[in-house]
Design a protein around this motif. Structure first.
Motif, PDB file in Angstrom:
ATOM      1  N   VAL A   1       0.835  -1.208   0.000  1.00 48.50           N
ATOM      2  CA  VAL A   1       0.000   0.000   0.000  1.00 48.50           C
ATOM      3  C   VAL A   1       0.866   1.253   0.000  1.00 48.50           C
ATOM      4  CG1 VAL A   1      -1.599   1.348   1.404  1.00 48.50           C
ATOM      5  CG2 VAL A   1      -2.018  -1.074   1.037  1.00 48.50           C
ATOM      6  N   VAL A   2       1.877   1.300   0.853  1.00 44.35           N
ATOM      7  CA  VAL A   2       2.737   2.482   0.931  1.00 44.35           C
ATOM      8  C   VAL A   2       3.533   2.671  -0.355  1.00 44.35           C
ATOM      9  CG1 VAL A   2       4.693   3.502   2.138  1.00 44.35           C
ATOM     10  CG2 VAL A   2       2.863   2.427   3.436  1.00 44.35           C
ATOM     11  N   ALA A   3       4.013   1.585  -0.943  1.00 43.99           N
ATOM     12  CA  ALA A   3       4.777   1.685  -2.189  1.00 43.99           C
ATOM     13  C   ALA A   3       3.908   2.231  -3.319  1.00 43.99           C
ATOM     14  CB  ALA A   3       5.344   0.319  -2.555  1.00 43.99           C
ATOM     15  N   LEU A   4       2.678   1.690  -3.473  1.00 41.42           N
ATOM     16  CA  LEU A   4       1.784   2.189  -4.524  1.00 41.42           C
ATOM     17  C   LEU A   4       1.384   3.638  -4.264  1.00 41.42           C
ATOM     18  CD1 LEU A   4      -0.539  -0.917  -5.064  1.00 41.42           C
ATOM     19  CD2 LEU A   4       1.287  -0.091  -6.554  1.00 41.42           C
ATOM     20  N   THR A   5       1.183   3.964  -2.997  1.00 45.42           N
ATOM     21  CA  THR A   5       0.833   5.344  -2.649  1.00 45.42           C
ATOM     22  C   THR A   5       1.959   6.304  -3.009  1.00 45.42           C
ATOM     23  OG1 THR A   5      -0.560   4.569  -0.835  1.00 45.42           O
ATOM     24  CG2 THR A   5       0.147   6.856  -0.774  1.00 45.42           C
ATOM     25  N   GLY A   6       3.193   5.930  -2.705  1.00 44.40           N
ATOM     26  CA  GLY A   6       4.332   6.795  -3.028  1.00 44.40           C
ATOM     27  C   GLY A   6       4.516   6.979  -4.518  1.00 44.40           C
ATOM     28  N   ILE A   7       4.325   5.911  -5.302  1.00 45.42           N
ATOM     29  CA  ILE A   7       4.496   6.001  -6.753  1.00 45.42           C
ATOM     30  C   ILE A   7       3.431   6.908  -7.361  1.00 45.42           C
ATOM     31  CG2 ILE A   7       4.401   4.681  -8.893  1.00 45.42           C
ATOM     32  CD1 ILE A   7       5.623   2.339  -7.344  1.00 45.42           C
ATOM     33  N   THR A   8       2.182   6.730  -6.966  1.00 49.41           N
ATOM     34  CA  THR A   8       1.110   7.544  -7.542  1.00 49.41           C
ATOM     35  C   THR A   8       1.207   9.006  -7.118  1.00 49.41           C
ATOM     36  OG1 THR A   8      -0.295   6.837  -5.695  1.00 49.41           O
ATOM     37  CG2 THR A   8      -0.513   5.633  -7.761  1.00 49.41           C
ATOM     38  N   SER A   9       1.761   9.278  -5.951  1.00 56.58           N
ATOM     39  CA  SER A   9       1.890  10.677  -5.525  1.00 56.58           C
ATOM     40  C   SER A   9       2.903  11.432  -6.371  1.00 56.58           C
ATOM     41  CB  SER A   9       2.291  10.739  -4.053  1.00 56.58           C
ATOM     42  OG  SER A   9       3.560  10.138  -3.843  1.00 56.58           O
ATOM     43  N   PHE A  10       3.880  10.725  -6.949  1.00 58.76           N
ATOM     44  CA  PHE A  10       4.855  11.397  -7.813  1.00 58.76           C
ATOM     45  C   PHE A  10       4.249  11.784  -9.154  1.00 58.76           C
ATOM     46  CE2 PHE A  10       8.255   8.897  -5.395  1.00 58.76           C
ATOM     47  CZ  PHE A  10       8.450   9.942  -4.527  1.00 58.76           C
ATOM     48  N   ILE A  11       3.147  11.139  -9.546  1.00 59.30           N
ATOM     49  CA  ILE A  11       2.528  11.450 -10.834  1.00 59.30           C
ATOM     50  C   ILE A  11       1.951  12.860 -10.809  1.00 59.30           C
ATOM     51  CG2 ILE A  11       0.685  10.777 -12.433  1.00 59.30           C
ATOM     52  CD1 ILE A  11       1.101   7.909 -11.581  1.00 59.30           C
ATOM     53  N   VAL A  12       1.366  13.241  -9.684  1.00 61.68           N
ATOM     54  CA  VAL A  12       0.813  14.593  -9.531  1.00 61.68           C
ATOM     55  C   VAL A  12       1.756  15.370  -8.615  1.00 61.68           C
ATOM     56  CG1 VAL A  12      -1.291  15.897  -9.108  1.00 61.68           C
ATOM     57  CG2 VAL A  12      -1.437  13.467  -9.635  1.00 61.68           C
ATOM     58  N   SER A  13       2.918  15.690  -9.119  1.00 58.72           N
ATOM     59  CA  SER A  13       3.956  16.317  -8.294  1.00 58.72           C
ATOM     60  C   SER A  13       3.564  17.711  -7.814  1.00 58.72           C
ATOM     61  CB  SER A  13       5.267  16.391  -9.084  1.00 58.72           C
ATOM     62  OG  SER A  13       5.088  17.131 -10.285  1.00 58.72           O
ATOM     63  N   ALA A  14       2.693  18.403  -8.563  1.00 56.37           N
ATOM     64  CA  ALA A  14       2.298  19.756  -8.161  1.00 56.37           C
ATOM     65  C   ALA A  14       1.499  19.760  -6.868  1.00 56.37           C
ATOM     66  CB  ALA A  14       1.482  20.412  -9.275  1.00 56.37           C
ATOM     67  N   LEU A  15       0.860  18.630  -6.526  1.00 55.98           N
ATOM     68  CA  LEU A  15       0.049  18.541  -5.312  1.00 55.98           C
ATOM     69  C   LEU A  15       0.745  17.751  -4.214  1.00 55.98           C
ATOM     70  CD1 LEU A  15      -3.445  17.850  -6.928  1.00 55.98           C
ATOM     71  CD2 LEU A  15      -2.738  19.941  -5.764  1.00 55.98           C
ATOM     72  N   TYR A  16       2.030  17.506  -4.360  1.00 59.75           N
ATOM     73  CA  TYR A  16       2.715  16.636  -3.404  1.00 59.75           C
ATOM     74  C   TYR A  16       2.740  17.252  -2.000  1.00 59.75           C
ATOM     75  CZ  TYR A  16       5.995  13.143  -1.734  1.00 59.75           C
ATOM     76  OH  TYR A  16       6.562  12.110  -1.033  1.00 59.75           O
ATOM     77  N   ASP A  17       2.920  18.557  -1.903  1.00 63.69           N
ATOM     78  CA  ASP A  17       2.952  19.204  -0.586  1.00 63.69           C
ATOM     79  C   ASP A  17       1.633  19.015   0.155  1.00 63.69           C
ATOM     80  OD1 ASP A  17       5.476  20.014  -1.190  1.00 63.69           O
ATOM     81  OD2 ASP A  17       4.917  22.044  -1.762  1.00 63.69           O
ATOM     82  N   PHE A  18       0.526  19.126  -0.578  1.00 62.26           N
ATOM     83  CA  PHE A  18      -0.783  18.916   0.045  1.00 62.26           C
ATOM     84  C   PHE A  18      -0.989  17.450   0.409  1.00 62.26           C
ATOM     85  CE2 PHE A  18      -5.061  17.327  -0.957  1.00 62.26           C
ATOM     86  CZ  PHE A  18      -5.762  17.873   0.099  1.00 62.26           C
ATOM     87  N   ILE A  19      -0.574  16.538  -0.463  1.00 59.32           N
ATOM     88  CA  ILE A  19      -0.812  15.108  -0.240  1.00 59.32           C
ATOM     89  C   ILE A  19      -0.123  14.641   1.038  1.00 59.32           C
ATOM     90  CG2 ILE A  19      -0.318  12.806  -1.155  1.00 59.32           C
ATOM     91  CD1 ILE A  19      -0.813  13.924  -3.950  1.00 59.32           C
ATOM     92  N   ILE A  20       1.087  15.124   1.323  1.00 56.81           N
ATOM     93  CA  ILE A  20       1.831  14.670   2.502  1.00 56.81           C
ATOM     94  C   ILE A  20       1.032  14.933   3.782  1.00 56.81           C
ATOM     95  CG2 ILE A  20       3.894  15.067   3.896  1.00 56.81           C
ATOM     96  CD1 ILE A  20       5.399  15.705   1.348  1.00 56.81           C
ATOM     97  N   ILE A  21       0.510  16.164   3.922  1.00 58.33           N
ATOM     98  CA  ILE A  21      -0.210  16.531   5.142  1.00 58.33           C
ATOM     99  C   ILE A  21      -1.595  15.886   5.170  1.00 58.33           C
ATOM    100  CG2 ILE A  21      -0.980  18.445   6.575  1.00 58.33           C
ATOM    101  CD1 ILE A  21       2.041  18.273   6.185  1.00 58.33           C
ATOM    102  N   ALA A  22      -2.313  15.965   4.055  1.00 58.54           N
ATOM    103  CA  ALA A  22      -3.680  15.443   4.020  1.00 58.54           C
ATOM    104  C   ALA A  22      -3.707  13.929   4.209  1.00 58.54           C
ATOM    105  CB  ALA A  22      -4.341  15.816   2.696  1.00 58.54           C
ATOM    106  N   ARG A  23      -2.731  13.222   3.717  1.00 64.84           N
ATOM    107  CA  ARG A  23      -2.681  11.757   3.880  1.00 64.84           C
ATOM    108  C   ARG A  23      -2.578  11.381   5.351  1.00 64.84           C
ATOM    109  NH1 ARG A  23       2.397   9.719   1.223  1.00 64.84           N
ATOM    110  NH2 ARG A  23       1.311  10.177  -0.727  1.00 64.84           N
ATOM    111  N   LEU A  24      -1.728  12.072   6.098  1.00 67.82           N
ATOM    112  CA  LEU A  24      -1.582  11.782   7.532  1.00 67.82           C
ATOM    113  C   LEU A  24      -2.874  12.111   8.287  1.00 67.82           C
ATOM    114  CD1 LEU A  24       2.009  13.201   8.138  1.00 67.82           C
ATOM    115  CD2 LEU A  24       1.351  10.816   7.870  1.00 67.82           C
ATOM    116  N   ALA A  25      -3.525  13.224   7.911  1.00 70.88           N
ATOM    117  CA  ALA A  25      -4.777  13.592   8.580  1.00 70.88           C
ATOM    118  C   ALA A  25      -5.866  12.556   8.327  1.00 70.88           C
ATOM    119  CB  ALA A  25      -5.229  14.969   8.098  1.00 70.88           C
TER     120      ALA A  25
END
Length: 538
Positions: A426-450
């Motif tokens: 799950v974490v590996a697939l999540t990390g790979i897909t987050s790189f596809i939308v690199s412009a939203l990576y800053d938001f994804i890091i915080i929102a994922r933990l929340a």
């Protein structure tokens, strides 16, 4: 009573010290606004008083001509100005060519000396007159050469910038398979010329400003007159003029000062290193903001849909571009929700899984000492540590650390019984897909933990509540008067042609209405004239 008197005297002392510091600051500002004196020695001492501490500041004194013997000096900074250009185009003509003019025309009158120097002696591409010390300091610190002549209160600012800058290369953050591969550099002059090469339009406008009390950084806005919304242009200029700070070292400084929602996790100002991407946005009616010293150019207004659009979408076939855009759109919720959904299923909703899958996951979690939420948070944080180390280390070492570290740590953690194998997947697939939308990576890091924390408390209900708050927050955002979720909220049917699908270019005849372009109609070639004998052929 005595304590009150002591406090009063303390406050009085502080107030006097503040007045003194304010007076000193005003004196410094008055010195900078000092008008150039006609006496050369006085100007030389004043300028040395400001710049004498810099060992790279060069003062060259000499005399003009044989008959006049007029004193003069030039000042420049070694490393910022072109030394060879100064020797051949400034010093040599002033010391030799003026002698030729004297022999041909006789003795030059003092009143005409400055005019002769400008029109007949110095062969510079740009030359202008300045009359205040702050303009002189700004010119010298920007790489120009200033010429003082005895008897004149006017100084000549001679263009002589010659510092070394990085060559135009392919940007590493926005690589493409098809399309232009040139990116912006740290030189603002190079960047403006790159935009000029893309948009050969006389209505392309550049306006420069100086920001930063200490750095005096050149900031330039660019737009196409007649296409950009005049209200947006005025608002950008107004916000730039309101910036009061010591330093502007990168366009990210400007972004934080002028954005509409500084506390939001979403960035409402776009940025790009690619020349064609910025030019394309300007042709739609946006305003670009260039900052000297950085290759990242800002664009406003920005829409949420821009996070899923890349320049390569418009260079390939519309069907392939639409399919790849769907991949990016699906990757965003997948990278955001998957860890939280795994925690919710493991903690509250086991009945939603098929029996075989539930049995397999239960067997893999047998012996794991941590609950699903701790396991998920731990793996997500470890993944971010590996990613950050891979980015900060040298490229060859960083790739080895990120790849080998992830494989070794993941396999060792599973074998040691610290985490389950499904969690690693799950974490590996999540990390790979987050790189596809690199412009939203800053938001994804915080929102994922929340969302992981909410799912551990309320299950899927917590995930749904978190997503509803995110959507409501997105609907409340705007970028320079443009709704951030346009053209979905509010719904603008004419702008949907470049959202979930990308229609062929010949069907996209209008610019986005959400941006409020001054001229919505794109240029359409006139109909070709019909042959005169067309009717006879029929």
């Amino acid at each position: 009573m005595f304590e009150k008197q002591k406090n009063f005297f303390k406050l009085l002392k502080i107030a006097k010290s503040r007045q003194h510091s304010t007076a000193q600051q005003s004196n410094v500002e008055d010195d900078l606004k000092y008008t150039i004196d006609v006496k050369l020695d006085h100007n030389l001492s004043v300028l040395k008083g400001f710049l004498s501490k810099g060992e790279d500041v060069i003062f060259r004194e000499f005399r003009l001509g044989d008959k006049n013997k007029t004193k003069a000096f030039i000042c420049w900074i070694d490393g910022l100005a072109d030394q060879e250009y100064i020797n051949t185009s400034i010093i040599k003509p002033l010391m030799r060519n003026i002698q030729i003019v004297e022999k041909q025309e006789g003795e030059i009158q003092t009143a005409n000396l400055l005019k002769v120097v400008q029109e007949q002696i110095i062969s510079a591409s740009s030359l202008k007159e300045i009359t205040s010390m702050d303009e002189v300091l700004g010119a010298v610190l920007s790489g120009q050469t200033v010429l003082f002549i005895d008897g004149f209160s006017t100084v000549l600012n001679i263009a002589s910038v010659g510092f070394i800058s990085r060559a135009v290369t392919e940007p590493e953050t926005e690589t493409v398979v098809r399309g232009p591969k040139e990116g912006f550099t740290e030189s603002i002059l190079t960047n403006t010329s790159l935009i000029r090469r893309k948009i050969k339009n006389p209505k392309l406008v550049f306006k420069s400003y100086i920001l930063g009390k200490q750095t005096h950084t050149t900031v330039c806005i660019s737009y196409i007159d007649g296409i950009a919304n005049p209200k947006v242009v005025e608002e950008v200029i107004s916000r730039l003029k309101r910036i009061e700070t010591d330093a502007i070292l990168e366009s990210g400084y400007i972004e934080q000062y002028i954005e509409d929602h500084p506390l939001s996790l979403f960035s409402t100002i776009g940025n790009s290193e690619k020349v064609d991407a910025v030019a394309g946005k300007m042709l739609e009616g946006r305003v670009a903001i260039l900052c000297d010293g950085t290759p990242f150019v800002l664009t406003v207004p920005r829409l949420f849909i821009e996070n899923f659009q890349i320049s390569e979408d418009y260079y390939t076939r519309p069907f392939a571009a639409t399919f790849l855009r769907w991949i990016r759109m699906l990757s965003f919720p997948f990278s955001l929700i998957t860890p939280a959904a795994y925690v919710a299923v493991e903690t509250y909703h086991q009945e939603m899984l098929p029996t075989i899958l539930l049995t397999s996951m239960a067997a893999s979690r047998e012996g794991i000492p941590f609950p699903a939420v701790i396991e998920s948070l731990m793996m997500v944080i470890v993944f971010e540590i590996l990613r950050e180390s891979g980015v900060r280390l040298p490229r060859a070492v960083g790739q080895a650390v990120s790849i080998v570290g992830a494989l070794v740590i993941g396999q060792a953690a599973v074998q040691a019984g610290l985490v389950s194998a499904p969690m690693v997947i799950v974490v590996a697939l999540t990390g790979i897909t987050s790189f596809i939308v690199s412009a939203l990576y800053d938001f994804i890091i915080i929102a994922r933990l929340a969302l992981i924390i909410l799912s551990s408390i309320l299950g899927f209900y917590g995930v749904g509540v978190g997503l509803m708050f995110m959507i409501a927050h997105l609907c409340s955002l705007s970028s320079f008067g443009t709704p951030f979720l346009a053209p979905f909220a509010p719904l603008i049917w004419s702008d949907l042609k470049d959202t979930f699908i990308r229609l062929p270019l010949w069907l996209m005849r209008t610019r986005p209405a959400s941006i409020g372009s001054g001229n919505r109609t794109r240029y359409i070639a006139p109909d070709m004239p019909k042959p005169e004998n067309e009717g006879e052929q029929k």
